[in-house]
Design an enzyme around this catalytic site. Structure first.
Site, PDB file in Angstrom:
ATOM      1  N   LYS A  35       0.843  -1.206   0.000  1.00  0.00           N
ATOM      2  CA  LYS A  35       0.000   0.000   0.000  1.00  0.00           C
ATOM      3  C   LYS A  35       0.874   1.250   0.000  1.00  0.00           C
ATOM      4  O   LYS A  35       0.626   2.202  -0.745  1.00  0.00           O
ATOM      5  CB  LYS A  35      -0.917  -0.019   1.227  1.00  0.00           C
ATOM      6  CG  LYS A  35      -1.974   1.059   1.183  1.00  0.00           C
ATOM      7  CD  LYS A  35      -2.729   1.181   2.470  1.00  0.00           C
ATOM      8  CE  LYS A  35      -3.968   0.310   2.508  1.00  0.00           C
ATOM      9  NZ  LYS A  35      -4.703   0.438   3.772  1.00  0.00           N
ATOM     10  N   THR A 121     -13.110   4.752  15.200  1.00  0.00           N
ATOM     11  CA  THR A 121     -14.357   4.670  15.959  1.00  0.00           C
ATOM     12  C   THR A 121     -14.235   3.563  16.998  1.00  0.00           C
ATOM     13  O   THR A 121     -14.017   2.406  16.650  1.00  0.00           O
ATOM     14  CB  THR A 121     -15.533   4.388  15.013  1.00  0.00           C
ATOM     15  OG1 THR A 121     -15.596   5.451  14.086  1.00  0.00           O
ATOM     16  CG2 THR A 121     -16.843   4.294  15.778  1.00  0.00           C
ATOM     17  N   GLU A 151     -14.277  10.936  13.737  1.00  0.00           N
ATOM     18  CA  GLU A 151     -14.514  11.421  12.363  1.00  0.00           C
ATOM     19  C   GLU A 151     -15.981  11.227  12.023  1.00  0.00           C
ATOM     20  O   GLU A 151     -16.613  10.305  12.511  1.00  0.00           O
ATOM     21  CB  GLU A 151     -13.599  10.702  11.370  1.00  0.00           C
ATOM     22  CG  GLU A 151     -13.644   9.173  11.385  1.00  0.00           C
ATOM     23  CD  GLU A 151     -14.782   8.550  10.611  1.00  0.00           C
ATOM     24  OE1 GLU A 151     -15.422   9.270   9.833  1.00  0.00           O
ATOM     25  OE2 GLU A 151     -15.041   7.352  10.818  1.00  0.00           O
ATOM     26  N   GLY A 253     -35.678   2.315   1.953  1.00  0.00           N
ATOM     27  CA  GLY A 253     -35.000   1.498   0.948  1.00  0.00           C
ATOM     28  C   GLY A 253     -34.674   0.121   1.480  1.00  0.00           C
ATOM     29  O   GLY A 253     -35.315  -0.360   2.419  1.00  0.00           O
ATOM     30  N   CYS A 260     -19.515   1.088   8.418  1.00  0.00           N
ATOM     31  CA  CYS A 260     -19.656   1.811   9.693  1.00  0.00           C
ATOM     32  C   CYS A 260     -20.932   1.459  10.445  1.00  0.00           C
ATOM     33  O   CYS A 260     -20.865   0.920  11.547  1.00  0.00           O
ATOM     34  CB  CYS A 260     -19.594   3.312   9.440  1.00  0.00           C
ATOM     35  SG  CYS A 260     -17.976   3.844   8.899  1.00  0.00           S
ATOM     36  N   LYS A 263     -21.481  -2.151  12.040  1.00  0.00           N
ATOM     37  CA  LYS A 263     -20.541  -2.516  13.107  1.00  0.00           C
ATOM     38  C   LYS A 263     -20.642  -1.558  14.305  1.00  0.00           C
ATOM     39  O   LYS A 263     -20.562  -1.979  15.454  1.00  0.00           O
ATOM     40  CB  LYS A 263     -19.110  -2.594  12.561  1.00  0.00           C
ATOM     41  CG  LYS A 263     -18.293  -1.346  12.726  1.00  0.00           C
ATOM     42  CD  LYS A 263     -16.847  -1.542  12.382  1.00  0.00           C
ATOM     43  CE  LYS A 263     -16.167  -0.229  12.072  1.00  0.00           C
ATOM     44  NZ  LYS A 263     -16.060   0.758  13.111  1.00  0.00           N
TER      45      LYS A 263
HETATM   46  C1  UDX Z   1     -21.587   6.856   7.917  1.00  0.00           C
HETATM   47  C2  UDX Z   1     -21.883   8.198   8.607  1.00  0.00           C
HETATM   48  O1  UDX Z   1     -22.843   8.933   7.829  1.00  0.00           O
HETATM   49  C3  UDX Z   1     -20.609   8.993   8.821  1.00  0.00           C
HETATM   50  O2  UDX Z   1     -20.885  10.188   9.521  1.00  0.00           O
HETATM   51  C4  UDX Z   1     -19.631   8.134   9.612  1.00  0.00           C
HETATM   52  O3  UDX Z   1     -18.446   8.807   9.852  1.00  0.00           O
HETATM   53  C5  UDX Z   1     -19.370   6.830   8.889  1.00  0.00           C
HETATM   54  O4  UDX Z   1     -20.618   6.152   8.677  1.00  0.00           O
HETATM   55  P1  UDX Z   1     -21.128   6.017   5.412  1.00  0.00           P
HETATM   56  O5  UDX Z   1     -20.994   4.638   5.974  1.00  0.00           O
HETATM   57  O6  UDX Z   1     -20.121   6.482   4.430  1.00  0.00           O
HETATM   58  O7  UDX Z   1     -21.125   7.117   6.601  1.00  0.00           O
HETATM   59  O8  UDX Z   1     -22.552   6.077   4.702  1.00  0.00           O
HETATM   60  P2  UDX Z   1     -23.901   6.900   4.834  1.00  0.00           P
HETATM   61  O9  UDX Z   1     -23.966   7.910   3.769  1.00  0.00           O
HETATM   62  O10 UDX Z   1     -24.141   7.356   6.207  1.00  0.00           O
HETATM   63  O11 UDX Z   1     -24.957   5.730   4.470  1.00  0.00           O
HETATM   64  C6  UDX Z   1     -25.008   4.528   5.245  1.00  0.00           C
HETATM   65  C7  UDX Z   1     -26.034   3.575   4.702  1.00  0.00           C
HETATM   66  O12 UDX Z   1     -27.352   4.065   4.943  1.00  0.00           O
HETATM   67  C8  UDX Z   1     -25.966   3.313   3.198  1.00  0.00           C
HETATM   68  O13 UDX Z   1     -26.137   1.922   2.973  1.00  0.00           O
HETATM   69  C9  UDX Z   1     -27.134   4.083   2.621  1.00  0.00           C
HETATM   70  O14 UDX Z   1     -27.658   3.479   1.465  1.00  0.00           O
HETATM   71  C10 UDX Z   1     -28.147   3.996   3.772  1.00  0.00           C
HETATM   72  N1  UDX Z   1     -29.111   5.116   3.809  1.00  0.00           N
HETATM   73  C11 UDX Z   1     -28.681   6.388   4.049  1.00  0.00           C
HETATM   74  C12 UDX Z   1     -30.472   4.858   3.669  1.00  0.00           C
HETATM   75  O15 UDX Z   1     -30.898   3.710   3.478  1.00  0.00           O
HETATM   76  N2  UDX Z   1     -31.346   5.899   3.774  1.00  0.00           N
HETATM   77  C13 UDX Z   1     -30.956   7.187   3.999  1.00  0.00           C
HETATM   78  O16 UDX Z   1     -31.824   8.067   4.105  1.00  0.00           O
HETATM   79  C14 UDX Z   1     -29.577   7.438   4.152  1.00  0.00           C
END
Ligand code: UDX
Length: 430
Positions: A35, A121, A151, A253, A260, A263
């Protein structure tokens, strides 16, 4: 400020790059020599909009370096961020062995005062353990402070989230490290919130769990909408217009996936249990989420009856739009369930196909949405990629054997789809 970031994965790489972008001198460390070699050559191992450009620029400006040598990085910097993975163990606990190992490595390299920042985290009270570990392994008399700085970046918009944060949370049990933390974050012009160590750690788990709760809540409301003939999008708009609630994360959905939410919620339930509180509310959030793909498949069975030998096109494999990440992806999960039932799945994703090819060779991939749809008896949308909205749906319809669409992300407009001649099913909409 001279900063070391231990762990050059998603969080470490993006954080280090943004720190360099605002003028700090950053050394990113990783224990994977391949990496490091790739990063030194400007080859970015993850897909994240704008990241590659920013890495190249800051490497050229001599503000961003990559190394496998933790000791040298600790030696040359003032603040050391721990940004290693904390994956879920089989029993739901966060695996903190990487954090512990890095704490020992930092301890053994310390020669003078340093601020050690936990960015990974972690469950509440981890910072205390990190401090204990460093005290145990460092030379006697060495001074240091451990700080928690969670974060909040989302994959796919990580750079924007980091450059324009809603808030910076810094948890510390003494004022000494705060000056350096303020200096690091001054260029970001965001509210700077100081708490004790434990509260900062809790903010991260409580925030992510609350967002997941919003998603499960709207998915439960969607089930009621389906039974009552109401429209969950309208309900979400009406609820979300109340500024105390907000419209974000109320999109019904297939449910939440990714590296994230699943877990972090498990880990929060576990640490709550250990501290004597049974977090049944979050257990229900998980249960609703685990039930979403089953409910979606039931909808498909109601229409298609048997899936065996049916040709089904699937659009989307990433766990959400704008990323190539397939960790805990409900889209991949759905494809595997349909394959298990004997369906012939031909799937397309704008970014995640290389990862799917490696991890799930049983999922057949198409080079574009139109090839996937050719001859299909149904089409499933499993990831909220914006570009799926602007596909030539008239052309897709003419290619399909029977024009049935199951939209697992409520991406398309039901009236438009029906006026094009599709039989269109989505989540919580009539
Ligand atoms: C998340 C947190 O938002 C972020 O602040 C943290 O630091 C890391 O975890 P991330 O895992 O990148 O970020 O994705 P996120 O955009 O939060 O979406 C998570 C999941 O929720 C996705 O599978 C998405 O499809 C789903 N989702 C999100 C929904 O089903 N409905 C929504 O309204 C929003």
């Amino acid at each position: 400020m001279r900063i070391a970031i231990i762990g050059s994965g998603y969080v470490g790489l993006v954080t280090g790059t943004c720190f360099a972008e605002v003028g700090h001198h950053v050394i990113c460390v990783d224990n994977d020599p391949n990496k490091i070699k790739r990063l030194q050559a400007g080859d970015i191992p993850i897909y994240e909009p704008d990241l590659e450009e920013l890495v190249r620029k800051n490497v050229q400006l001599d503000r961003l370096h990559f190394t496998g040598d933790t000791r040298a990085a600790v030696d040359q910097t003032e603040v050391i961020f721990i940004a290693v993975p904390t994956p879920a163990r089989d029993d739901g606990w966060a695996d903190l062995s990487y954090v512990e190992k890095v704490a020992r490595e930092i301890a053994e390299a310390l020669t003078g005062y340093r601020v050690i920042v936990d960015k990974s985290t972690v469950p509440v009270k981890t910072g205390e353990k990190v401090a204990e570990t460093i005290r145990r392994y460092a030379q006697p008399g060495i001074e240091f402070d451990v700080v928690s700085n969670p974060e909040f970046l989302r994959e796919g918009s990580a750079i924007a989230d980091l450059m324009k944060p809603d808030r910076i949370v810094v948890g510390a049990n003494s004022p000494r490290p705060l000056e350096k933390m303020r200096e690091i974050y001054a260029p970001f012009n965001a509210p700077f919130m100081v708490t004790d160590l434990n509260s900062a750690e809790l903010i991260k788990h409580a925030a992510n769990s609350f967002l997941a709760l919003k998603i499960s809540y709207i998915n439960a409301v969607a089930a009621i909408c389906e039974a009552a003939g109401a429209d969950v999008m309208k309900v979400a708009d009406g609820m979300g217009a109340d500024h105390r609630i907000g419209r974000a994360f109320l999109n019904a959905g297939l449910g939440y996936g990714g590296s994230c939410f699943p877990k972090d919620i498990k880990a929060f339930i576990k640490i709550a249990d250990e501290l004597g509180y049974s977090f049944d509310l979050l257990k229900e959030v998980e249960r609703i989420n685990e039930d979403q793909p089953r409910r979606f498949l039931k909808k498909m069975h109601d229409i298609l009856w048997v899936l065996r030998d049916k040709k089904i096109a699937q659009l989307g494999l990433a766990f959400k739009g704008n990323t190539d990440d397939i960790r805990s992806s409900l889209a991949v999960d759905l494809a595997l369930r349909m394959i298990k039932e004997g369906a012939y799945i031909l799937a397309y994703d704008p970014e995640a196909m290389d990862k799917v090819r490696d991890a799930h060779p049983e999922i057949q991939l198409a080079p574009d949405p139109y090839t996937a749809a050719d001859g299909a008896e149904a089409l499933v949308i499993a990831t909220e990629w914006k570009q799926f909205k602007s596909l030539d749906w008239g052309r897709l319809k003419s290619l399909m054997r029977s024009p049935i669409v199951f939209d697992g992300r409520n991406l398309l407009n039901p009236e438009e789809m029906r006026s094009l001649g599709f039989e269109y099913h989505s989540i919580g909409r009539p």
